[in-house]
Design a protein around this motif. Structure first.
Motif, mmCIF file in Angstrom:
data_model
loop_
_atom_site.group_PDB
_atom_site.id
_atom_site.type_symbol
_atom_site.label_atom_id
_atom_site.label_comp_id
_atom_site.label_asym_id
_atom_site.label_seq_id
_atom_site.Cartn_x
_atom_site.Cartn_y
_atom_site.Cartn_z
ATOM 1 N N THR A 239 0.804 -1.225 0.000
ATOM 2 C CA THR A 239 0.000 0.000 0.000
ATOM 3 C C THR A 239 0.839 1.279 0.000
ATOM 4 N N PRO A 240 2.013 1.315 0.635
ATOM 5 C CA PRO A 240 2.829 2.532 0.561
ATOM 6 C C PRO A 240 3.199 2.946 -0.871
ATOM 7 N N GLN A 241 2.992 2.059 -1.852
ATOM 8 C CA GLN A 241 3.232 2.442 -3.238
ATOM 9 C C GLN A 241 2.309 3.582 -3.677
ATOM 10 N N TYR A 242 1.215 3.809 -2.953
ATOM 11 C CA TYR A 242 0.358 4.962 -3.254
ATOM 12 C C TYR A 242 1.192 6.246 -3.288
ATOM 13 N N SER A 243 2.177 6.363 -2.395
ATOM 14 C CA SER A 243 3.024 7.569 -2.364
ATOM 15 C C SER A 243 3.758 7.750 -3.681
ATOM 16 N N GLY A 244 4.378 6.693 -4.170
ATOM 17 C CA GLY A 244 5.098 6.768 -5.433
ATOM 18 C C GLY A 244 4.176 7.016 -6.608
ATOM 19 N N LEU A 245 3.005 6.406 -6.580
ATOM 20 C CA LEU A 245 2.039 6.636 -7.656
ATOM 21 C C LEU A 245 1.610 8.099 -7.689
ATOM 22 N N GLU A 246 1.371 8.679 -6.519
ATOM 23 C CA GLU A 246 0.975 10.093 -6.464
ATOM 24 C C GLU A 246 2.117 10.990 -6.940
ATOM 25 N N LYS A 247 3.356 10.634 -6.608
ATOM 26 C CA LYS A 247 4.493 11.429 -7.087
ATOM 27 C C LYS A 247 4.590 11.385 -8.607
ATOM 28 N N LEU A 248 4.336 10.209 -9.204
ATOM 29 C CA LEU A 248 4.323 10.111 -10.669
ATOM 30 C C LEU A 248 3.224 10.996 -11.244
ATOM 31 N N GLN A 249 2.054 10.966 -10.604
ATOM 32 C CA GLN A 249 0.924 11.789 -11.057
ATOM 33 C C GLN A 249 1.318 13.269 -11.048
ATOM 34 N N GLU A 250 1.899 13.703 -9.950
ATOM 35 C CA GLU A 250 2.289 15.112 -9.824
ATOM 36 C C GLU A 250 3.376 15.479 -10.832
ATOM 37 N N ARG A 251 4.316 14.583 -11.041
ATOM 38 C CA ARG A 251 5.475 14.861 -11.910
ATOM 39 C C ARG A 251 5.096 14.920 -13.388
ATOM 40 N N SER B 138 5.509 -5.957 -12.361
ATOM 41 C CA SER B 138 5.073 -6.786 -11.241
ATOM 42 C C SER B 138 4.637 -5.915 -10.067
ATOM 43 N N PRO B 139 3.866 -6.508 -9.158
ATOM 44 C CA PRO B 139 3.430 -5.749 -7.980
ATOM 45 C C PRO B 139 4.590 -5.193 -7.156
ATOM 46 N N GLN B 140 5.696 -5.924 -7.101
ATOM 47 C CA GLN B 140 6.830 -5.488 -6.283
ATOM 48 C C GLN B 140 7.638 -4.359 -6.928
ATOM 49 N N THR B 141 7.425 -4.086 -8.202
ATOM 50 C CA THR B 141 8.165 -3.005 -8.862
ATOM 51 C C THR B 141 7.643 -1.670 -8.344
ATOM 52 N N GLU B 142 8.525 -0.917 -7.737
ATOM 53 C CA GLU B 142 8.138 0.372 -7.167
ATOM 54 C C GLU B 142 7.743 1.355 -8.274
ATOM 55 N N PRO B 143 6.707 2.151 -8.045
ATOM 56 C CA PRO B 143 6.264 3.102 -9.072
ATOM 57 C C PRO B 143 7.357 4.043 -9.557
ATOM 58 N N GLU B 144 8.248 4.450 -8.677
ATOM 59 C CA GLU B 144 9.299 5.391 -9.055
ATOM 60 C C GLU B 144 10.600 4.707 -9.467
ATOM 61 N N SER B 145 10.540 3.402 -9.706
ATOM 62 C CA SER B 145 11.742 2.683 -10.153
ATOM 63 C C SER B 145 12.181 3.216 -11.512
ATOM 64 N N GLU C 33 12.888 1.657 -14.201
ATOM 65 C CA GLU C 33 12.228 1.025 -15.340
ATOM 66 C C GLU C 33 10.827 1.589 -15.576
ATOM 67 N N VAL C 34 10.096 1.882 -14.519
ATOM 68 C CA VAL C 34 8.758 2.452 -14.688
ATOM 69 C C VAL C 34 8.856 3.886 -15.196
ATOM 70 N N VAL C 35 9.726 4.673 -14.604
ATOM 71 C CA VAL C 35 9.893 6.066 -15.020
ATOM 72 C C VAL C 35 10.322 6.139 -16.479
ATOM 73 N N ALA C 36 11.275 5.304 -16.886
ATOM 74 C CA ALA C 36 11.730 5.315 -18.284
ATOM 75 C C ALA C 36 10.590 4.943 -19.228
ATOM 76 N N ALA C 37 9.792 3.954 -18.850
ATOM 77 C CA ALA C 37 8.676 3.548 -19.698
ATOM 78 C C ALA C 37 7.631 4.662 -19.807
ATOM 79 N N ILE C 38 7.348 5.340 -18.699
ATOM 80 C CA ILE C 38 6.393 6.459 -18.722
ATOM 81 C C ILE C 38 6.918 7.565 -19.633
ATOM 82 N N GLU C 39 8.189 7.900 -19.489
ATOM 83 C CA GLU C 39 8.757 8.973 -20.318
ATOM 84 C C GLU C 39 8.720 8.609 -21.798
ATOM 85 N N ARG C 40 9.000 7.352 -22.138
ATOM 86 C CA ARG C 40 8.895 6.911 -23.537
ATOM 87 C C ARG C 40 7.446 6.999 -24.014
ATOM 88 N N ALA C 41 6.505 6.593 -23.157
ATOM 89 C CA ALA C 41 5.089 6.616 -23.542
ATOM 90 C C ALA C 41 4.587 8.046 -23.744
#
Length: 172
Positions: free
Chosen positions: A45-57, A149-156, A158-166
């Protein structure tokens, strides 16, 4: 890694918003969207913090997180719509949209997840959602471009790079 085509976009699926009424996923057409099955009482559940940071960023660059509450994993999202909304807002300051609570696996799997589970993650896994906080990235053209995967942190990285490419990617 794309396994959906534009005619099968997850953003074409009807789903209710957490507080009722249509979530109108089509309003995200032309944006990158990170779809995540979420839960309030999970070790992740603490991943909500990282998800919100991605949203803001990235929100101003054509990106949104979409939280999809699910109670299928050890009953870790037992709350009502009001309780879920209050928890997310008060505990994590969540500003990204949340949908109604749905099932992501099994015979009652929501059509949104029917369009997602066939996509492979970086290790080649496809199929049922493994746990809360599994993530799917939808590109600006409406196709699924990545699964994490569920264990991959939102701000990792790999996720950030994929978002930026998208975000920078084509509209199709």
């Amino acid at each position: 890694m794309t396994t959906t085509d534009r005619n099968d976009s997850p953003l074409d699926v009807e789903i209710e918003a957490l507080q009722g009424g249509s979530a109108q996923l089509s309003r995200f057409s032309g944006q990158a969207v990170l779809i995540v099955n979420v839960a309030s009482k999970c070790g992740l559940t603490p991943q909500y913090s990282g998800l919100e940071k991605l949203q803001e960023r990235y929100a101003e660059q054509g990106f949104t997180v979409l939280g999809v509450p699910c109670n299928q994993f050890l009953g870790q999202e037992p709350g009502s719509a009001e309780e879920i909304a209050e928890f997310c807002s008060a505990t994590y300051g969540v500003t990204f949209p949340l949908t109604e609570k749905v099932e992501v696996n099994g015979a009652a799997r929501h059509p949104l997840y029917e369009r997602l589970v066939g996509v492979a993650d970086a290790e080649g896994y496809t199929g049922d959602i493994r746990w809360n906080f599994e993530k799917f990235l939808i590109g600006r053209d409406g196709t699924v471009v990545a699964r994490f995967s569920p264990q991959t942190e939102p701000e990792s990285a790999e996720v950030v790079a994929a978002i930026e490419r998208a975000i920078e990617g084509p509209l199709g």
